[in-house]
Design a protein around this motif. Structure first.
Motif, short mmCIF file in Angstrom:
data_model
loop_
_atom_site.label_atom_id
_atom_site.label_comp_id
_atom_site.label_asym_id
_atom_site.label_seq_id
_atom_site.Cartn_x
_atom_site.Cartn_y
_atom_site.Cartn_z
N GLY A 160 -39.77 3.77 12.97
CA GLY A 160 -40.90 3.89 13.88
C GLY A 160 -42.06 4.59 13.21
O GLY A 160 -41.91 5.28 12.20
N TYR A 162 -45.29 7.33 13.80
CA TYR A 162 -45.49 8.49 14.65
C TYR A 162 -46.90 9.06 14.49
O TYR A 162 -47.50 9.00 13.42
CB TYR A 162 -44.47 9.58 14.29
CG TYR A 162 -43.05 9.15 14.57
CD1 TYR A 162 -42.42 9.47 15.77
CD2 TYR A 162 -42.33 8.39 13.64
CE1 TYR A 162 -41.12 9.05 16.05
CE2 TYR A 162 -41.03 7.97 13.90
CZ TYR A 162 -40.43 8.30 15.10
OH TYR A 162 -39.15 7.88 15.37
N ALA A 226 -44.55 10.03 19.75
CA ALA A 226 -44.24 8.62 19.99
C ALA A 226 -43.63 8.48 21.38
O ALA A 226 -43.22 9.48 22.00
CB ALA A 226 -43.26 8.08 18.93
N ASP A 227 -43.57 7.26 21.88
CA ASP A 227 -42.93 7.00 23.17
C ASP A 227 -41.45 7.38 23.09
O ASP A 227 -40.81 7.23 22.04
CB ASP A 227 -43.02 5.51 23.53
CG ASP A 227 -44.45 5.04 23.71
OD1 ASP A 227 -45.38 5.86 23.64
OD2 ASP A 227 -44.64 3.82 23.91
N GLY A 228 -40.90 7.82 24.21
CA GLY A 228 -39.49 8.13 24.22
C GLY A 228 -39.05 8.84 25.48
O GLY A 228 -39.82 9.00 26.43
N HIS A 260 -36.10 8.27 20.78
CA HIS A 260 -36.95 7.09 20.67
C HIS A 260 -36.10 5.83 20.67
O HIS A 260 -34.90 5.85 20.34
CB HIS A 260 -37.79 7.17 19.39
CG HIS A 260 -38.61 8.41 19.28
ND1 HIS A 260 -39.67 8.68 20.12
CD2 HIS A 260 -38.50 9.48 18.45
CE1 HIS A 260 -40.20 9.85 19.81
NE2 HIS A 260 -39.50 10.36 18.79
N TYR A 265 -34.93 10.55 16.53
CA TYR A 265 -35.08 11.67 17.47
C TYR A 265 -36.10 12.65 16.92
O TYR A 265 -35.98 13.13 15.79
CB TYR A 265 -33.74 12.37 17.68
CG TYR A 265 -32.68 11.45 18.24
CD1 TYR A 265 -32.41 11.40 19.61
CD2 TYR A 265 -31.96 10.61 17.39
CE1 TYR A 265 -31.45 10.54 20.12
CE2 TYR A 265 -30.99 9.74 17.90
CZ TYR A 265 -30.75 9.71 19.26
OH TYR A 265 -29.79 8.86 19.77
N SER A 266 -37.11 12.95 17.72
CA SER A 266 -38.13 13.92 17.34
C SER A 266 -37.74 15.31 17.84
O SER A 266 -37.32 15.48 18.98
CB SER A 266 -39.49 13.57 17.94
OG SER A 266 -40.10 12.51 17.24
#
Length: 342
Positions: A160, A162, A226-228, A260, A265-266
């Protein structure tokens, strides 16, 4: 998640000698000169030219080090530094370290209160050195170390893309692919993590340095990169006070973990107490407000810590090098403008 900022970073320069006291001055006014202990030449034009040629300026340090001009370098060490290592000991260490090196590349310039910390690495990335130099040109500390690299993961990025988790301009205090520019690199779970602060005129604070409110980063918005989906939130830990006190029992402090869709994983850490605006189960979009920058956990001053992992169990997972939307390859010393800023 130890965050070794200004003073703790200075204290870590131990490979050749312990870094000692700092001199006054401003980072932007770096005008190197011979050390006070150096013999002063006469004022004739010829001697002035020789004196200038012998000065170890930051832009010439790596070249002179590689050329074996160890005596000239040693003359500009601080008195405290010289008490830790003799001229002959330094020359033997340096000559041995230079074996097999064809060139050094400057990686970063890091303001440290009134001094500047310069970091170089050999062309093959196997050796690195860091020097702290004050505005008068005195070398306060020098670290020379072999560098371990992990090319199998250094070349792999997140699937992804970011955003930077902030707006406005922030300074990359830790970030990159060796331990001299990114102390996280030694730990697989945080290897490609970043720590960001806000600098103004080379300083991260104004006023009383013991108060969190003095730091430009404190209370600034932290944004979803990011989206999640939010899968973990800690929000009730105190901010460390006075600044410099740390909480190793809760390394991440107040923090948020985002899952995500791409299996990444953020982790964003050190939020201000009770500032987190999201809850477990919430769906967020890139750029949404998560909370405010703080100084909770094992943090020595207010800053944003961010990394991406391949596992929700961040203690056991592996950090993945982040692919940012602007395709930036961020390292220590870089000023970054958040993607959400106007």
């Amino acid at each position: 998640m130890t965050n070794q900022l200004w003073k703790t970073a200075a204290a870590s320069l131990l490979a050749v000698a312990v870094l000692s006291g700092c001199a006054s001055g401003t980072p932007g006014a770096l005008q190197p000169s011979a050390s006070p202990e150096a013999e002063q030449p006469s004022a004739s034009p010829g001697n002035k030219a020789e004196e200038k040629d012998s000065q170890v300026t930051p832009d010439r340090f790596a070249e002179m080090f590689l050329q074996g001009k160890y005596g000239q370098i040693y003359k500009q060490f601080s008195k405290e530094f010289k008490q830790q290592v003799s001229d002959s000991e330094f020359q033997a260490l340096a000559a041995d370290f230079n074996q097999g090196v064809s060139a050094y590349k400057l990686l970063s310039e890091l303001p440290m209160d009134n001094n500047v910390r310069y970091t170089w690495a050999s062309e093959d990335g196997s050796k690195g050195m860091t020097a702290v130099i004050n505005p008068s040109g005195t070398i306060l500390g020098l670290q020379i170390v072999p560098l371990e690299t992990f090319p199998e993961t250094d070349g792999k990025y997140t699937s992804g893309k970011y955003l930077y988790p902030f707006s406005g301009e922030w300074f990359t205090y830790w970030g990159g692919t060796n331990v001299l520019v990114n102390y996280h690199y030694a730990y697989p779970g945080q290897r490609y993590a970043f720590d960001w602060v806000i600098l103004k005129d080379g300083q991260s604070y104004e006023g009383d340095p013991t108060k969190n409110e003095s730091y430009f980063a404190f209370g600034q918005p932290v944004l979803a990169p990011a989206d999640g989906k939010i899968i973990k939130v800690v929000n009730d830990l105190d901010d460390n006070a006075p600044v410099g006190k740390m909480d190793p029992a809760n390394p991440a402090g107040n923090h948020v973990v985002i899952e995500h869709a791409n299996g990444e994983y953020s982790m964003l850490a050190h939020f201000r107490k009770q500032s987190v605006q999201v809850q477990v189960g919430d769906e967020v979009k890139a750029g949404d407000l998560l909370g405010l920058c703080g100084n909770s956990g094992n943090s020595s001053e207010p800053h944003i810590h961010y990394h991406v992992s391949d596992s929700p169990d961040l203690d056991q997972g592996n950090s993945v090098r982040i692919q940012f939307i602007d395709d930036g390859d961020v390292t220590q010393g870089d000023y970054i403008r958040g993607s959400q800023s106007e």
